[in-house]
Every structure is written in C-alpha cells, then in structure tokens.
Motif scaffolding. Structure first.
Motif, PDB file in Angstrom:
ATOM      1  N   UNK A   5       2.158  57.121  79.226  1.00 41.43           N
ATOM      2  CA  UNK A   5       3.143  56.992  78.166  1.00 41.43           C
ATOM      3  C   UNK A   5       2.467  57.309  76.841  1.00 41.43           C
ATOM      4  N   UNK A   6       2.992  58.286  76.116  1.00 44.71           N
ATOM      5  CA  UNK A   6       2.514  58.605  74.773  1.00 44.71           C
ATOM      6  C   UNK A   6       3.548  58.046  73.803  1.00 44.71           C
ATOM      7  N   UNK A   7       3.230  56.935  73.153  1.00 47.56           N
ATOM      8  CA  UNK A   7       4.141  56.278  72.217  1.00 47.56           C
ATOM      9  C   UNK A   7       3.831  56.760  70.812  1.00 47.56           C
ATOM     10  N   UNK A   8       4.845  57.233  70.114  1.00 52.37           N
ATOM     11  CA  UNK A   8       4.670  57.780  68.773  1.00 52.37           C
ATOM     12  C   UNK A   8       5.204  56.761  67.767  1.00 52.37           C
ATOM     13  N   UNK A   9       4.325  56.294  66.893  1.00 53.79           N
ATOM     14  CA  UNK A   9       4.690  55.274  65.913  1.00 53.79           C
ATOM     15  C   UNK A   9       4.893  55.912  64.557  1.00 53.79           C
ATOM     16  N   UNK A  10       5.951  55.491  63.884  1.00 55.47           N
ATOM     17  CA  UNK A  10       6.225  56.035  62.562  1.00 55.47           C
ATOM     18  C   UNK A  10       6.427  54.902  61.574  1.00 55.47           C
ATOM     19  N   UNK A  11       6.158  55.155  60.304  1.00 56.80           N
ATOM     20  CA  UNK A  11       6.323  54.113  59.291  1.00 56.80           C
ATOM     21  C   UNK A  11       7.795  53.922  58.951  1.00 56.80           C
ATOM     22  N   UNK A  12       8.107  52.739  58.435  1.00 59.30           N
ATOM     23  CA  UNK A  12       9.452  52.505  57.942  1.00 59.30           C
ATOM     24  C   UNK A  12       9.697  53.445  56.772  1.00 59.30           C
ATOM     25  N   UNK A  91      -4.875  62.963  79.431  1.00 59.79           N
ATOM     26  CA  UNK A  91      -3.745  62.344  78.725  1.00 59.79           C
ATOM     27  C   UNK A  91      -4.056  62.204  77.231  1.00 59.79           C
ATOM     28  N   UNK A  92      -5.294  61.831  76.912  1.00 60.77           N
ATOM     29  CA  UNK A  92      -5.699  61.714  75.502  1.00 60.77           C
ATOM     30  C   UNK A  92      -5.643  63.066  74.797  1.00 60.77           C
ATOM     31  N   UNK A  93      -5.939  64.126  75.523  1.00 64.83           N
ATOM     32  CA  UNK A  93      -5.858  65.464  74.946  1.00 64.83           C
ATOM     33  C   UNK A  93      -4.419  65.774  74.516  1.00 64.83           C
ATOM     34  N   UNK A  94      -3.443  65.453  75.388  1.00 71.85           N
ATOM     35  CA  UNK A  94      -2.039  65.637  75.003  1.00 71.85           C
ATOM     36  C   UNK A  94      -1.672  64.721  73.839  1.00 71.85           C
ATOM     37  N   UNK A 107      -0.052  56.172  70.723  1.00 74.38           N
ATOM     38  CA  UNK A 107      -0.720  55.288  71.675  1.00 74.38           C
ATOM     39  C   UNK A 107      -0.580  55.891  73.068  1.00 74.38           C
ATOM     40  N   UNK A 108      -1.665  55.951  73.813  1.00 72.95           N
ATOM     41  CA  UNK A 108      -1.665  56.509  75.176  1.00 72.95           C
ATOM     42  C   UNK A 108      -1.946  55.369  76.145  1.00 72.95           C
ATOM     43  N   UNK A 109      -1.027  55.168  77.107  1.00 71.93           N
ATOM     44  CA  UNK A 109      -1.200  54.091  78.097  1.00 71.93           C
ATOM     45  C   UNK A 109      -0.805  54.583  79.472  1.00 71.93           C
ATOM     46  N   UNK A 110      -1.623  54.258  80.484  1.00 71.82           N
ATOM     47  CA  UNK A 110      -1.266  54.644  81.846  1.00 71.82           C
ATOM     48  C   UNK A 110      -0.201  53.705  82.408  1.00 71.82           C
ATOM     49  N   UNK A 111       0.625  54.229  83.293  1.00 70.16           N
ATOM     50  CA  UNK A 111       1.552  53.397  84.038  1.00 70.16           C
ATOM     51  C   UNK A 111       0.784  52.703  85.144  1.00 70.16           C
TER      52      UNK A 111
END
Length: 117
Positions: A5-12, A91-94, A107-111
């Motif tokens: 899972x590549x989670x993309x965080x954005x600021x308010x 996965x980190x490369x992507x 954030x990169x996390x394995x299932x």
C-alpha cells in the motif's frame, strides 16, 4: 509477488494552483501507465477531504457514529495506490516515484499474508 500500500499524505488546505496540479496529474498518469505496463498496478484512488469521513467506533456493545476523521492532524490520507512488487526495495522505488511526482509524503506498507505467485 507481494502487495504494498502506497499511502499519499497531503496537508490541509486548498488545492494547488492549476498549472501545478496539471503537472502533478500528468506525472501520475505517466506513472500509472508504467505501473500497468510492468504488471505492478493493482488499484489506486484519490479520497475526498477528511471532513467527509465517518468513523464507526465500538463502545459498550454498540457502535458510535461520529463525523470527521479518526485522528486530528495537519496531514491526511489523500489517496492511495496498491502495487505488486517482488520485495520492499521494489515497492520503495515506486513509492519514491510517487513522492517525487506529487511532492507529498508517501508511506509504503506491505499487506499481511502470503505473497502472490
């Protein structure tokens, strides 16, 4: 291959200026096409603003329903992508590519579970 899972965080705050957003979206289209062509693409989507969230919290045998995000913060989950990768390094490369394309933390996390064949 394992899924990540590549989670993309954005600021308010508001959306970027149109010319900045157009550049980011073009880079994301190119990145998705590359993911698809390599067989790494599984699924991805952007999310609405955190104010649209509803939280369901178990409490005393019932479920309490509240509006808004689970946690308060200056950043929120703005979108995600699920990729297939041989290992964490791949996965980190992507993830790095997404971070560079969006200018946002990823954030990169394995299932959990076994890797797919």
């Amino acid at each position: 291959m394992k899924q990540y899972l590549l989670s993309i965080y954005q600021p308010e705050g508001g959306v970027p200026e149109p010319e900045v957003l157009a550049r980011v979206m073009a880079e994301l289209v190119d990145l998705r096409q590359e993911l698809e062509s390599t067989g790494a693409w599984v699924f991805g989507a952007g999310l609405h603003d955190p104010s649209t969230a509803t939280v369901l919290r178990p409490q005393g045998g019932q479920v309490l329903v509240t509006d808004g995000p689970f946690a308060e913060g200056k950043e929120f989950l703005g979108g995600f992508t699920i990729v297939r990768a041989a290992d964490l390094d791949a996965a980190l490369s992507w993830g790095r590519r997404y971070a560079l394309a969006t200018g946002l933390p990823v954030e990169v996390r394995p299932f959990q579970g076994k890797a797919e064949d």
